[in-house]
Design a protein around this motif. Structure first.
Motif, PDB file in Angstrom:
ATOM      1  N   UNK A 199       0.809  -1.431  -0.028  1.00  0.00           N
ATOM      2  CA  UNK A 199       0.129   0.090  -0.032  1.00  0.00           C
ATOM      3  C   UNK A 199       0.752   1.324  -0.152  1.00  0.00           C
ATOM      4  N   UNK A 200       2.061   1.259  -1.005  1.00  0.00           N
ATOM      5  CA  UNK A 200       2.945   2.217  -0.757  1.00  0.00           C
ATOM      6  C   UNK A 200       2.411   3.768  -1.006  1.00  0.00           C
ATOM      7  N   UNK A 201       1.501   3.774  -2.116  1.00  0.00           N
ATOM      8  CA  UNK A 201       0.844   4.775  -2.474  1.00  0.00           C
ATOM      9  C   UNK A 201      -0.044   5.619  -1.202  1.00  0.00           C
ATOM     10  N   UNK A 202      -0.757   4.935  -0.762  1.00  0.00           N
ATOM     11  CA  UNK A 202      -1.675   5.297   0.410  1.00  0.00           C
ATOM     12  C   UNK A 202      -0.503   5.783   1.707  1.00  0.00           C
ATOM     13  N   UNK A 203       0.259   4.850   1.917  1.00  0.00           N
ATOM     14  CA  UNK A 203       1.431   5.453   3.011  1.00  0.00           C
ATOM     15  C   UNK A 203       2.015   6.635   2.859  1.00  0.00           C
ATOM     16  N   UNK A 204       2.507   6.687   1.656  1.00  0.00           N
ATOM     17  CA  UNK A 204       3.375   7.916   1.069  1.00  0.00           C
ATOM     18  C   UNK A 204       2.345   9.208   1.216  1.00  0.00           C
ATOM     19  N   UNK A 205       1.136   8.727   0.971  1.00  0.00           N
ATOM     20  CA  UNK A 205       0.279  10.292   0.851  1.00  0.00           C
ATOM     21  C   UNK A 205       0.056  10.473   2.284  1.00  0.00           C
ATOM     22  N   UNK A 206      -0.012   9.824   3.110  1.00  0.00           N
ATOM     23  CA  UNK A 206      -0.121  10.094   4.754  1.00  0.00           C
ATOM     24  C   UNK A 206       1.040  10.412   5.445  1.00  0.00           C
ATOM     25  N   UNK A 207       2.375  10.037   4.908  1.00  0.00           N
ATOM     26  CA  UNK A 207       3.480  10.065   5.837  1.00  0.00           C
ATOM     27  C   UNK A 207       4.732   9.910   5.002  1.00  0.00           C
ATOM     28  N   UNK A 208       5.562  10.892   5.314  1.00  0.00           N
ATOM     29  CA  UNK A 208       6.948  10.761   4.461  1.00  0.00           C
ATOM     30  C   UNK A 208       7.726   9.835   5.051  1.00  0.00           C
ATOM     31  N   UNK A 209       7.546   9.652   6.219  1.00  0.00           N
ATOM     32  CA  UNK A 209       8.346   8.306   6.921  1.00  0.00           C
ATOM     33  C   UNK A 209       7.442   7.097   7.044  1.00  0.00           C
ATOM     34  N   UNK A 210       7.463   6.264   5.803  1.00  0.00           N
ATOM     35  CA  UNK A 210       6.843   5.219   5.759  1.00  0.00           C
ATOM     36  C   UNK A 210       7.618   3.850   5.595  1.00  0.00           C
ATOM     37  N   UNK A 211       8.768   3.825   5.689  1.00  0.00           N
ATOM     38  CA  UNK A 211       9.554   2.543   5.581  1.00  0.00           C
ATOM     39  C   UNK A 211       9.078   1.605   6.577  1.00  0.00           C
ATOM     40  N   UNK A 212       9.159   0.352   6.202  1.00  0.00           N
ATOM     41  CA  UNK A 212       8.582  -0.758   6.789  1.00  0.00           C
ATOM     42  C   UNK A 212       9.500  -1.948   6.548  1.00  0.00           C
ATOM     43  N   UNK A 213       9.892  -2.794   7.691  1.00  0.00           N
ATOM     44  CA  UNK A 213      10.885  -3.800   7.476  1.00  0.00           C
ATOM     45  C   UNK A 213      10.220  -5.017   8.185  1.00  0.00           C
ATOM     46  N   UNK A 214      10.002  -6.071   7.284  1.00  0.00           N
ATOM     47  CA  UNK A 214       9.457  -7.154   8.032  1.00  0.00           C
ATOM     48  C   UNK A 214      10.489  -8.251   8.354  1.00  0.00           C
ATOM     49  N   UNK A 215      11.728  -8.105   8.414  1.00  0.00           N
ATOM     50  CA  UNK A 215      12.742  -9.265   8.704  1.00  0.00           C
ATOM     51  C   UNK A 215      12.307  -9.798  10.134  1.00  0.00           C
ATOM     52  N   UNK A 216      12.161  -8.975  11.134  1.00  0.00           N
ATOM     53  CA  UNK A 216      12.143  -9.821  12.537  1.00  0.00           C
ATOM     54  C   UNK A 216      10.875 -10.627  12.731  1.00  0.00           C
ATOM     55  N   UNK A 217       9.821 -10.306  11.798  1.00  0.00           N
ATOM     56  CA  UNK A 217       8.647 -11.041  11.992  1.00  0.00           C
ATOM     57  C   UNK A 217       8.913 -12.353  11.137  1.00  0.00           C
ATOM     58  N   UNK A 218       9.506 -12.278   9.902  1.00  0.00           N
ATOM     59  CA  UNK A 218       9.955 -13.548   9.363  1.00  0.00           C
ATOM     60  C   UNK A 218      10.734 -14.269  10.038  1.00  0.00           C
ATOM     61  N   UNK A 219      11.996 -13.796  10.755  1.00  0.00           N
ATOM     62  CA  UNK A 219      12.982 -14.635  11.547  1.00  0.00           C
ATOM     63  C   UNK A 219      11.774 -15.068  12.639  1.00  0.00           C
ATOM     64  N   UNK A 220      11.288 -14.440  13.142  1.00  0.00           N
ATOM     65  CA  UNK A 220      10.630 -15.260  14.293  1.00  0.00           C
ATOM     66  C   UNK A 220       9.696 -16.452  14.023  1.00  0.00           C
ATOM     67  N   UNK A 221       8.945 -16.083  12.761  1.00  0.00           N
ATOM     68  CA  UNK A 221       8.321 -17.473  12.149  1.00  0.00           C
ATOM     69  C   UNK A 221       9.136 -18.711  11.857  1.00  0.00           C
ATOM     70  N   UNK A 222      10.388 -18.227  11.413  1.00  0.00           N
ATOM     71  CA  UNK A 222      11.370 -19.425  10.984  1.00  0.00           C
ATOM     72  C   UNK A 222      12.095 -19.995  12.324  1.00  0.00           C
ATOM     73  N   UNK A 223      11.894 -19.070  13.451  1.00  0.00           N
ATOM     74  CA  UNK A 223      12.496 -19.715  14.811  1.00  0.00           C
ATOM     75  C   UNK A 223      11.480 -20.928  15.199  1.00  0.00           C
ATOM     76  N   UNK A 224      10.287 -20.924  14.758  1.00  0.00           N
ATOM     77  CA  UNK A 224       9.083 -21.724  15.479  1.00  0.00           C
ATOM     78  C   UNK A 224       8.781 -22.812  14.420  1.00  0.00           C
ATOM     79  N   UNK A 225       8.871 -22.398  13.079  1.00  0.00           N
ATOM     80  CA  UNK A 225       8.375 -23.433  12.078  1.00  0.00           C
ATOM     81  C   UNK A 225       9.461 -23.712  11.062  1.00  0.00           C
ATOM     82  N   UNK A 226       9.256 -24.763  10.367  1.00  0.00           N
ATOM     83  CA  UNK A 226      10.121 -25.500   9.308  1.00  0.00           C
ATOM     84  C   UNK A 226       9.403 -24.718   8.254  1.00  0.00           C
TER      85      UNK A 226
END
Length: 285
Positions: A199-226
């Motif tokens: 939803x880059x267009x929506x986030x950009x319209x609302x805020x200039x600081x719209x960076x998002x990083x999902x690596x912590x979420x993905x890493x936590x998933x990988x710690x629990x599941x194969x």
């Protein structure tokens, strides 16, 4: 057949009973009107066709307007069609079982559409949607006559141990200890996580600081599941001004936005909306 009877029929199709959230005993249908366990904890099947198994009061920030908008976007536009098709292909390829539970189902649109397409060819799948927001589950039950809809807590899922074949977790919080408890041997969990340009267009319209990083979420998933599959989905869909208005209403991203900023986004000429998602599939290690 009314909504209560249809829910009861689906509950009896489950290969394991639902679990009491208080004492952890099996829940059985009684008097065609409620679920009850051996310790007499009882949960009514409402006339709308949902069951509230919450054991504590919850104040949700998500209201009826948000869920109505979410339903319109998911069911009336093509914004999430490729995502649903990918989930369906994973289920067909990786799961021989029948019970599909959506943990954090909202108003139920994703689960409803996925099951509708899966059951076109073979009527073997049974769906259970769960969310902590009563307003959302009430809406899901009102919109769908077929499946089981529960108001419940991710931290205390009302499913018996090793009873779920496919656990969906679409853009929603997780509780991996509970997920691992309820997944049967060979069962899969399919988690959908935003990527940086979701939803880059929506986030950009609302805020200039719209960076998002999902690596912590993905890493936590990988710690629990194969991990047995991890795929990125990146595409754009054109939405009309009215559809963009619903998009603004359906996401918490806009809660802190100025009304004038939202209006400029809705009325603006740029109608392409980016979908950027990670779909990760896991089994118990």
């Amino acid at each position: 057949m009314n909504k209560k009877q249809k829910r009861i029929e689906q509950i009896t199709r489950l290969h394991s009973p639902l679990r009491c959230p208080i004492c952890k005993g099996d829940l059985k249908v009684e008097d065609n009107s409620r679920l009850i366990c051996s310790h007499l904890h009882s949960f009514d099947i409402t006339k709308q066709g949902y069951i509230n198994v919450l054991t504590h009061k919850v104040n949700s920030h998500y209201d009826k307007e948000l869920f109505e908008a979410r339903k319109q976007i998911i069911t009336k536009t093509k914004l999430y069609n490729p995502l649903q098709q990918l989930i369906i292909s994973h289920i067909k390829e990786l799961s021989p079982g029948q019970m599909i539970a959506d943990a954090g189902c909202g108003e139920g649109s994703h689960l409803h559409m996925i099951l509708e397409k899966l059951n076109v060819t073979e009527q073997k799948y049974v769906g259970v949607g769960l969310d902590i927001a009563k307003e959302a589950v009430k809406m899901a039950a009102g919109n769908d006559d077929e499946w089981i809809w529960l108001v419940g807590d991710l931290a205390n899922l009302p499913f018996t141990d090793h009873s779920v074949d496919v656990l969906l977790n679409i853009l929603s919080p997780s509780n991996y200890q509970e997920f691992k408890r309820v997944l049967r041997e060979g069962g899969i969990v399919i988690k959908v996580v935003p990527r940086p340009n979701y939803l880059f267009e929506l986030r950009s319209a609302l805020s200039k600081n719209n960076h998002y990083d999902n690596q912590e979420i993905l890493q936590l998933f990988k710690e629990h599941f194969h991990v047995i599959s991890q795929k990125s989905l990146h595409y754009t869909v054109e939405l009309s001004s009215e559809e963009k208005k619903q998009l603004v209403k359906m996401t918490p991203l806009t809660w802190s936005g100025q009304e004038n900023t939202k209006r400029l986004f809705i009325e603006g000429d740029h109608n392409q909306i980016t979908v950027d998602l990670e779909v990760i599939v896991g089994k118990i290690k």
